[in-house]
Design a protein around this motif. Structure first.
Motif, PDB file in Angstrom:
ATOM      1  N   ASN A  27     -21.979  -5.050 -80.117  1.00 22.91           N
ATOM      2  CA  ASN A  27     -21.704  -3.984 -81.091  1.00 22.91           C
ATOM      3  C   ASN A  27     -22.566  -2.757 -80.811  1.00 22.91           C
ATOM      4  O   ASN A  27     -22.093  -1.621 -80.953  1.00 22.91           O
TER       5      ASN A  27
ATOM      6  N   ILE B 101     -21.025  -0.956 -77.973  1.00 23.04           N
ATOM      7  CA  ILE B 101     -19.827  -0.249 -78.423  1.00 23.04           C
ATOM      8  C   ILE B 101     -20.223   1.071 -79.077  1.00 23.04           C
ATOM      9  O   ILE B 101     -19.626   2.120 -78.815  1.00 23.04           O
TER      10      ILE B 101
ATOM     11  N   VAL C 180     -19.075   0.081 -74.046  1.00 20.37           N
ATOM     12  CA  VAL C 180     -18.237  -1.122 -74.093  1.00 20.37           C
ATOM     13  C   VAL C 180     -17.175  -0.942 -75.158  1.00 20.37           C
ATOM     14  O   VAL C 180     -17.406  -0.270 -76.172  1.00 20.37           O
ATOM     15  N   MET C 181     -16.003  -1.537 -74.922  1.00 25.85           N
ATOM     16  CA  MET C 181     -14.944  -1.479 -75.920  1.00 25.85           C
ATOM     17  C   MET C 181     -14.298  -2.852 -76.087  1.00 25.85           C
ATOM     18  O   MET C 181     -14.411  -3.725 -75.216  1.00 25.85           O
ATOM     19  N   ASP C 182     -13.646  -3.023 -77.215  1.00 25.92           N
ATOM     20  CA  ASP C 182     -12.913  -4.247 -77.530  1.00 25.92           C
ATOM     21  C   ASP C 182     -11.496  -4.104 -76.986  1.00 25.92           C
ATOM     22  O   ASP C 182     -10.747  -3.225 -77.391  1.00 25.92           O
TER      23      ASP C 182
ATOM     24  N   TYR D 295     -14.031  -8.180 -74.253  1.00 25.40           N
ATOM     25  CA  TYR D 295     -14.798  -6.933 -74.219  1.00 25.40           C
ATOM     26  C   TYR D 295     -15.031  -6.510 -72.772  1.00 25.40           C
ATOM     27  O   TYR D 295     -15.086  -7.349 -71.864  1.00 25.40           O
TER      28      TYR D 295
ATOM     29  N   VAL E 249     -16.165   0.751 -70.760  1.00 24.93           N
ATOM     30  CA  VAL E 249     -15.295   1.907 -70.997  1.00 24.93           C
ATOM     31  C   VAL E 249     -15.269   2.735 -69.719  1.00 24.93           C
ATOM     32  O   VAL E 249     -16.312   3.264 -69.309  1.00 24.93           O
TER      33      VAL E 249
END
Length: 409
Positions: A61, A64, A69-71, A86, A89
């Motif tokens: 998190n 993010i 980082v992204m989901d 995950y 990006v």
């Protein structure tokens, strides 16, 4: 998304201590895992980092929020609750690769997913060991940066490949632009405003080829950079081999011939004196001066006006003198390759650099001499391939090595 830059500034800061330092290292470990493995679940990261699910969830998190980082959504599961995937990006960070040739530059920009976003190849530039040449190099890099649509703060590093005896760990090049006590990497970084990493050109090209689809599972690979000089990049068990001070790969200066030709290193009889691009140019000019004919005689007023790329183009257009002399250079190179094969017993030898553009004109005589001079048990067990990436090898290798340096090292 400037948060990525903020995190990497924290990562490179020497001031972080205690809990903050530990958290930064955990973030780096997670990023390194994504960089090496690709997208992953929380469970994958828990296993890799040996941390609890709540701790890894908080870590992801945070990344993010940092914009790194992204989901990527849920994935199929054999049973129970579907886990989320995950990953990095792509456009949260970028890296520049600069491949410095004798008479031109190749530049490229890659994103966090290792995609080459833009390239400029064949940009005119004369490499010379002068302050003016260094200033011109920095100017061309700055012009490339200014022409990008990517915000400068997202560019986390520049990898510069250049010939010479380079200590990659300290940023010194003891062969070129060694004008003062400051590392060359810091000198250039001060002029372009982005962190700079130096790498030997042949080693970066070797890494670019190693990461391409030319390599099919081989872990012990030799890459020969056949240009004006002869350089080599060595991968042992999938890792670049540097030697004690970063000077490995000086294959062009193996004393192979009993001649009176003085090499650029100051010694006589080096492999480069009869098996390199500059040796080919010298042979070609001498043949023309002695009365041999070539299509280049009609397009160049003087033999001194003929350069390596001219001879390569002539060979690819069936010029017999060019083909004959490239074959001679190839046979001499093959003796050197045979020596390397007897020492390293590699799975794969890759031929790259300017002379590789002549394809079979250089490959076949190298292969013939290699078979002739190496141990049959060794040569029969090794593959010989031509470069897949060509001029892009150095750019790709530089970008990937900088990415590794920032994310993984």
């Amino acid at each position: 998304m400037a948060m990525a830059k903020t995190f990497f500034e924290e990562l490179n800061s020497a001031n972080a201590t205690g809990v903050a330092y530990k958290n930064i290292n955990l973030k780096k470990a997670a990023l390194a895992y994504f960089a090496n493995t690709g997208n992953a679940t929380i469970a994958d990261l828990c296993k890799e980092l040996n941390l609890s699910t709540p701790k890894v969830t908080n870590l992801v998190n945070d990344l993010i929020v940092d914009g790194l980082v992204m989901d990527y959504g849920k994935i199929e599961s054999t049973g129970g609750r579907k886990p989320n995937l995950y990953g990095l990006v792509p456009d949260s960070a970028f890296f520049i690769g600069v491949d410095v040739k004798q008479d031109h530059l190749n530049l490229g920009l890659s994103d966090l997913h290792k995609n080459l976003v833009t390239t400029v190849e064949g940009l005119p530039y004369e490499l010379d060991n002068t302050k003016a040449s260094l200033e011109q190099l920095c100017l061309l890099i700055n012009n490339f940066i200014d022409g990008l649509t990517v915000p400068k703060e997202k560019i986390l590093g520049i990898g510069i490949n250049i010939q010479g005896r380079i200590n990659y760990a300290t940023g010194y090049n003891y062969s070129l632009f060694y004008f003062d006590d400051e590392p060359l990497s810091k000198v250039i970084a001060a002029k372009v405003g982005i962190r700079v990493f130096l790498e030997n050109d042949s080693r970066a090209m070797a890494y670019g080829e190693f990461c391409s689809d030319l390599v099919n599972g081989e872990r012990n690979v030799l890459f020969l950079n056949l240009d004006y000089g002869i350089g080599m990049g060595v991968l042992i068990n999938g890792e670049l081999y540097y030697g004690k001070s970063g000077y490995s790969g000086e294959v062009g200066h193996i004393p192979m011939f009993d001649n009176e030709i003085i090499c650029h290193c100051g010694k006589k009889g080096c492999l480069e004196t009869e098996a390199s691009g500059w040796a080919l140019v010298n042979m070609f000019r001498q043949k023309l001066a002695a009365g041999s004919s070539s299509m280049l005689s009609r397009t160049h007023q003087s033999p001194e006006d003929i350069h390596l790329h001219d001879i390569i183009d002539a060979a690819n257009n069936d010029d017999m003198l060019a083909i004959e002399l490239i074959a001679k250079v190839g046979e001499n190179l093959g003796r050197g390759v045979a020596l390397l094969m007897n020492i390293f017993n590699p799975e794969l030898v890759i031929l790259g650099g300017a002379l590789a553009a002549t394809q079979d004109h250089i490959r076949l005589p190298i292969k013939s001499a290699m078979k002739k001079y190496s141990l049959s048990l060794v040569s029969n067990d090794s593959k010989l391939k031509m470069s897949r990436l060509g001029e892009s090898a150095g750019i790709i290798g530089a970008c990937l090595l900088v990415r590794n340096k920032v994310l993984i090292s």
